[in-house]
Design a protein around this motif. Sequence first.
Motif, PDB file in Angstrom:
ATOM      1  N   HIS A 355       0.938  -1.316   0.031  1.00  0.00           N
ATOM      2  CA  HIS A 355       0.016  -0.139  -0.248  1.00  0.00           C
ATOM      3  C   HIS A 355       0.929   1.366  -0.181  1.00  0.00           C
ATOM      4  N   LEU A 356       1.774   1.322   0.726  1.00  0.00           N
ATOM      5  CA  LEU A 356       2.690   2.364   1.005  1.00  0.00           C
ATOM      6  C   LEU A 356       3.670   2.660  -0.221  1.00  0.00           C
ATOM      7  N   ARG A 357       4.070   1.694  -1.012  1.00  0.00           N
ATOM      8  CA  ARG A 357       4.726   1.571  -2.397  1.00  0.00           C
ATOM      9  C   ARG A 357       3.876   2.025  -3.164  1.00  0.00           C
ATOM     10  N   SER A 358       2.694   1.703  -3.311  1.00  0.00           N
ATOM     11  CA  SER A 358       1.724   2.362  -4.371  1.00  0.00           C
ATOM     12  C   SER A 358       1.554   3.746  -4.068  1.00  0.00           C
ATOM     13  N   ALA A 359       1.623   4.361  -2.866  1.00  0.00           N
ATOM     14  CA  ALA A 359       1.500   5.617  -2.580  1.00  0.00           C
ATOM     15  C   ALA A 359       2.724   6.416  -2.899  1.00  0.00           C
ATOM     16  N   GLY A 360       3.729   5.733  -3.312  1.00  0.00           N
ATOM     17  CA  GLY A 360       5.169   6.479  -3.766  1.00  0.00           C
ATOM     18  C   GLY A 360       6.084   6.480  -2.684  1.00  0.00           C
ATOM     19  N   PHE A 361       6.251   5.648  -1.647  1.00  0.00           N
ATOM     20  CA  PHE A 361       7.246   5.479  -0.648  1.00  0.00           C
ATOM     21  C   PHE A 361       8.056   4.327  -1.014  1.00  0.00           C
ATOM     22  N   ASP A 362       9.349   4.656  -0.521  1.00  0.00           N
ATOM     23  CA  ASP A 362      10.427   3.407  -0.695  1.00  0.00           C
ATOM     24  C   ASP A 362      10.202   2.724   0.665  1.00  0.00           C
ATOM     25  N   VAL A 363       9.984   1.392   0.558  1.00  0.00           N
ATOM     26  CA  VAL A 363       9.650   0.634   1.915  1.00  0.00           C
ATOM     27  C   VAL A 363      10.372  -0.764   2.009  1.00  0.00           C
ATOM     28  N   ALA A 424      -5.163   6.068   7.138  1.00  0.00           N
ATOM     29  CA  ALA A 424      -4.574   7.461   6.983  1.00  0.00           C
ATOM     30  C   ALA A 424      -3.043   7.426   7.321  1.00  0.00           C
ATOM     31  N   LEU A 425      -2.466   6.119   7.045  1.00  0.00           N
ATOM     32  CA  LEU A 425      -1.015   5.990   7.275  1.00  0.00           C
ATOM     33  C   LEU A 425      -0.078   6.529   6.097  1.00  0.00           C
ATOM     34  N   ALA A 426      -0.798   6.459   4.838  1.00  0.00           N
ATOM     35  CA  ALA A 426       0.192   7.195   3.831  1.00  0.00           C
ATOM     36  C   ALA A 426      -0.092   8.712   3.763  1.00  0.00           C
ATOM     37  N   SER A 427      -1.232   9.182   4.392  1.00  0.00           N
ATOM     38  CA  SER A 427      -1.116  10.651   4.409  1.00  0.00           C
ATOM     39  C   SER A 427      -0.307  11.124   5.270  1.00  0.00           C
ATOM     40  N   HIS A 428      -0.681  10.318   6.560  1.00  0.00           N
ATOM     41  CA  HIS A 428       0.519  10.850   7.528  1.00  0.00           C
ATOM     42  C   HIS A 428       2.023  10.900   7.265  1.00  0.00           C
ATOM     43  N   LEU A 429       2.530   9.784   6.825  1.00  0.00           N
ATOM     44  CA  LEU A 429       3.745   9.695   6.479  1.00  0.00           C
ATOM     45  C   LEU A 429       4.136  10.969   5.520  1.00  0.00           C
ATOM     46  N   ALA A 430       3.563  11.142   4.483  1.00  0.00           N
ATOM     47  CA  ALA A 430       3.600  12.043   3.543  1.00  0.00           C
ATOM     48  C   ALA A 430       3.727  13.591   4.125  1.00  0.00           C
ATOM     49  N   SER A 438       0.938  18.475  11.178  1.00  0.00           N
ATOM     50  CA  SER A 438      -0.365  18.485  11.647  1.00  0.00           C
ATOM     51  C   SER A 438      -1.090  17.424  10.969  1.00  0.00           C
ATOM     52  N   SER A 439      -1.646  16.458  11.744  1.00  0.00           N
ATOM     53  CA  SER A 439      -2.417  15.346  10.936  1.00  0.00           C
ATOM     54  C   SER A 439      -3.583  14.937  11.988  1.00  0.00           C
ATOM     55  N   ASP A 440      -4.512  15.085  11.414  1.00  0.00           N
ATOM     56  CA  ASP A 440      -5.960  14.638  12.105  1.00  0.00           C
ATOM     57  C   ASP A 440      -5.829  13.436  12.286  1.00  0.00           C
ATOM     58  N   ALA A 441      -5.292  12.500  11.640  1.00  0.00           N
ATOM     59  CA  ALA A 441      -5.392  10.860  11.772  1.00  0.00           C
ATOM     60  C   ALA A 441      -4.541  10.397  12.978  1.00  0.00           C
ATOM     61  N   ALA A 442      -3.610  11.114  13.612  1.00  0.00           N
ATOM     62  CA  ALA A 442      -2.518  10.596  14.482  1.00  0.00           C
ATOM     63  C   ALA A 442      -2.851  11.134  15.934  1.00  0.00           C
ATOM     64  N   ASP A 443      -2.852  10.298  16.979  1.00  0.00           N
ATOM     65  CA  ASP A 443      -3.029  10.485  18.028  1.00  0.00           C
ATOM     66  C   ASP A 443      -1.568  10.349  18.828  1.00  0.00           C
ATOM     67  N   ALA A 444      -1.066  11.376  19.441  1.00  0.00           N
ATOM     68  CA  ALA A 444       0.128  11.162  20.031  1.00  0.00           C
ATOM     69  C   ALA A 444       0.295  10.357  21.362  1.00  0.00           C
ATOM     70  N   ASP A 445       1.568   9.563  21.399  1.00  0.00           N
ATOM     71  CA  ASP A 445       1.648   8.749  22.424  1.00  0.00           C
ATOM     72  C   ASP A 445       2.978   9.198  23.501  1.00  0.00           C
ATOM     73  N   ASP A 446       2.982   8.891  24.560  1.00  0.00           N
ATOM     74  CA  ASP A 446       4.054   9.288  25.125  1.00  0.00           C
ATOM     75  C   ASP A 446       5.323   8.444  25.115  1.00  0.00           C
ATOM     76  N   GLY A 447       6.456   8.590  24.732  1.00  0.00           N
ATOM     77  CA  GLY A 447       7.439   8.031  24.810  1.00  0.00           C
ATOM     78  C   GLY A 447       7.544   6.773  23.825  1.00  0.00           C
ATOM     79  N   GLU A 448       7.953   5.504  24.389  1.00  0.00           N
ATOM     80  CA  GLU A 448       8.052   4.290  23.564  1.00  0.00           C
ATOM     81  C   GLU A 448       6.638   3.480  23.760  1.00  0.00           C
ATOM     82  N   SER A 449       5.809   3.879  24.803  1.00  0.00           N
ATOM     83  CA  SER A 449       4.573   3.235  24.917  1.00  0.00           C
ATOM     84  C   SER A 449       3.729   3.273  23.823  1.00  0.00           C
TER      85      SER A 449
END
Length: 456
Positions: A355-363, A424-430, A438-449
């Motif tokens: 999916h990510l390669r189709s969106a233009g990323f090197d994976v 929303a993974l491809a748009s977030h990475l882009a 700024s990405s509405d689809a991402a929820d920030a987590d603390d540290g490594e958790s």
Amino acid sequence: MSESKKKIEKLSGVKGMNDLLPAEAVYWEQFERAVRAMLAAYGYRQVRTPIVEHTALFTRGIGEVTDIVEKEMYSFVDALNGEHLTLRPENTAAVVRATIEHNLLYDGPKRLWYMGPMFRHERPQRGRYRQFHQVGVEALGFAGPDVDAEIILMCQRLWDDLGLTDIRLELNSLGQADERARHREALIAYLEQHADALDEDGKRRLYTNPLRVLDTKNPALQDIVNAAPRLIDFLGDASLAHFEGVQARLRENNIPFRINPRLVRGLDYYNLTVFEWVTDRLGAQGTVAGGGRYDPLIEQLGGKPAPGCGWAMGVERIIELLKETTPEMEADGCDVYVVHQGDAAALKASVIGEHLRSAGFDVIVHAGADGQAGSFKSQMKRADASGAVFAVIIGDDEIARDVASVKPLRAGAGEGQRSVALDALASHLADALTGDSSSDAADADDGESSGGHTLH
């Protein structure tokens, strides 16, 4: 010892034909990118010819009394049909053959370029191998000095683009056939006076190709060569005007050059302008590019008379210069490394990667032995070593929530690990790669958790 226990012999590559390994490939990739951009800037179009050609193409095109034809060609007889074939030792004759065969000049002049391996049976040394690579240009159908100057300016632009210095231009004119004939007569008479001092190669070429005696690398002959009649003194008005036209354009573009009256090049098809780009940084193999005008060649190979000029440059020699300029060059990393744990996550990782390669990323999707991906820690080490900007992490917890964890691996790629909805993974990475955090689809987590993440 039983047959099954016999040691299998290890095979090695052919002497002088080298492998290109990943650590060195990064230099080739940089060079090829710069070459393609430069060629596009001048309107040149690619042509590809076979590695194997009929031997007669090179004996007729290059000249029978040349080092290449006499001593260096890999030639053989085809066991199936008896054809005499040769691994190409250079590519100008092949490009001209293709131009004639496919009538490329029927609708006007052509600017062509090529890149690929050539083959000569020589003693391997730094920058000089039995399989070597050349990039070359051929400008066919152009008669004036403007194109001679253009192909020289191309080289200077490439040196600038690559950051290479200490490469200087040497220039000469070989005039036309009648002018060379008069010079040849005077040169033979001069060399006959010094016949006893000539080496075996010089004596052999005294009457067959005396101009090549001037190209000798034998230090003992340099005084004789330096005092020999100069071809430039035999040139007529038209040849001199052409030569001056080339020089004038180089001066107008602030390209320094030195006229070298002993520069003849090693192939018989040249006339008028010849040139070499040379450096002192490669020892004896100081010529990194060379070429000139070869107006007789198209007719000589059976086509309708048409002018031509071009150059070829040795890729290995330029790579040596790049290594000196930039001793440590790292390959570009990928955008994303997909880390996963568990059978379900392994399947999902494959889908995410596509999916990510189709969106233009090197994976890179982590792969393990016998389906075992390895520990999270070992996978993250691989992710970091890959040069990836982000790790995308998939485990049972992420699958249950239909998300992926995204962890920045490089400075400037953001901070902290985030859970991102898969759709929303491809748009977030882009957004992250372009600096839009700024990405509405991402929820920030603390540290490594990662909200009950089970991979840690």
